[in-house]
Scaffold this active site. Sequence first.
Site, PDB file in Angstrom:
ATOM      1  N   CYS A 116       0.825  -1.234   0.062  1.00 19.66           N
ATOM      2  CA  CYS A 116       0.020   0.050   0.075  1.00 19.66           C
ATOM      3  C   CYS A 116       0.841   1.278  -0.019  1.00 19.66           C
ATOM      4  O   CYS A 116       0.378   2.370  -0.461  1.00 19.66           O
ATOM      5  CB  CYS A 116      -1.033  -0.109   1.311  1.00 19.66           C
ATOM      6  SG  CYS A 116      -1.934  -1.491   1.390  1.00 19.66           S
ATOM      7  N   HIS A 279      -3.832   6.969   1.193  1.00 20.64           N
ATOM      8  CA  HIS A 279      -4.172   5.744   0.840  1.00 20.64           C
ATOM      9  C   HIS A 279      -5.627   5.271   0.925  1.00 20.64           C
ATOM     10  O   HIS A 279      -6.245   5.363   2.073  1.00 20.64           O
ATOM     11  CB  HIS A 279      -3.284   4.671   1.248  1.00 20.64           C
ATOM     12  CG  HIS A 279      -3.709   3.213   1.133  1.00 20.64           C
ATOM     13  ND1 HIS A 279      -3.927   2.759  -0.191  1.00 20.64           N
ATOM     14  CD2 HIS A 279      -3.526   2.356   1.784  1.00 20.64           C
ATOM     15  CE1 HIS A 279      -4.374   1.343   0.123  1.00 20.64           C
ATOM     16  NE2 HIS A 279      -3.883   1.351   1.057  1.00 20.64           N
ATOM     17  N   ASN A 309     -10.146  -0.660  -2.237  1.00 19.71           N
ATOM     18  CA  ASN A 309      -8.685  -0.534  -1.927  1.00 19.71           C
ATOM     19  C   ASN A 309      -7.739  -1.077  -3.159  1.00 19.71           C
ATOM     20  O   ASN A 309      -7.641  -2.266  -3.426  1.00 19.71           O
ATOM     21  CB  ASN A 309      -8.512  -1.215  -0.656  1.00 19.71           C
ATOM     22  CG  ASN A 309      -7.126  -0.997  -0.245  1.00 19.71           C
ATOM     23  OD1 ASN A 309      -6.237  -0.731  -1.091  1.00 19.71           O
ATOM     24  ND2 ASN A 309      -6.713  -1.281   0.989  1.00 19.71           N
TER      25      ASN A 309
END
Length: 352
Positions: A116, A279, A309
Amino acid sequence: MNKTKIAGIGHYLPEKVIRNKDLEKKMDTSDEWIRERTGIEERRFGRRFEENTTILGAKAAEKAIENAGIAKEEIDFIIFATLSPDYFFPGCGVLLQRELGITGTEIGALDVRNQCSGFIYGLSVADQFIKTGHYSKILLVGSEMHSMGLDFTTRGRDVSVIFGDGAGAVVLCAAEEGDSSEILNTQLHSDGTYAEELAFECPGAHGGVFSDEKDFGFSEDPWSPIFITDKMLKDGKTFPYMNGKLVFKTAVQKFPEVILKTLEKAGKSPEELKLLVPHQANLRISQFVQKRLRLRDDQVFSNIQKYGNTTAASVPIALSEACEQGRVERGDLVCLAAFGSGFTWGAALLQW
Ligand code: UT7
């Protein structure tokens, strides 16, 4: 010493929309559960056999190159961040180079495996290369094709409902005299204590040595490969694992810490931020961070509702959309931040 700026940006999302209701047909989950816990309403899945991580990345890269107003042949270094690579090796960097048709030049390609926070790590690496003048036009891509490897049965529901496919890219180069755009600073952090709490362990070369659970079906025979076993496949070990509660708890602590650190280094405060682009891990995490930093709604960008995501791709996709929507203009103070597997986390402060 040069100053680095983002000269061009672009993103690409596959057309196929997967709504929460579509997942209800595959596993024991519900639209309400997913929305309530994550904010996600839908995500995109790439077209199997036609799209993959490299191809999604190339589509975003082409847009970023065009937006930068340069020719692709001017790129002298590629950085590719992903956790869903097309091959175990070689990495997607060289595959992207081939896909863009810029082989035969003396450029380098680096793959970043920081999940991430991969885009933030890649941005920091690019920043150092541009500052020192080592490279002049760096293409940084974050791309993911998660849908090729998730467990879409009830067993994998805590992970598989969250992730989506997509790609974002930027072109970085040195800022010119009088340019208001610049990367002010980047902060990178890690703590390997929790490596297995958000991980995709199998297949791999670990031989079970880091794990409490020893039975991966490995053989005592030293000549027998242990990289992948039938047992791993049967037990569903070849899917990602996430200790969601621990990740959530740590993320809401690390996000504000690293954002404040990057602001402090530049002598800035949260009120001065035009936009925070976190993020897109979970809408609840972003809301928590917003509250901790006392930011207004218009200061925090969210698009997880539409795309889920997308790990390494989420920050560049969000930044690219924010630009398209006119949420940031040249000279605005923008903070990018990410937290994820490793654990690794980081932030970047930019004058857009
Ligand atoms: O980008 C990488 C970083 N990742 C993150 O930042 C993710 C951080 N963590 C999270 O976002 C949250 O922990 C999740 C959204 C993953 C999970 O939310 P939670 O509130 O922590 O739920 P939980 O895992 O504690 O599960 C609660 C219940 C469980 O049932 P019981 O034991 O209470 O009966 C789960 O089995 O919800 C169940 N559950 C589901 N139910 C319906 C887990 N996944 C699902 C699902 N649909 N998809």
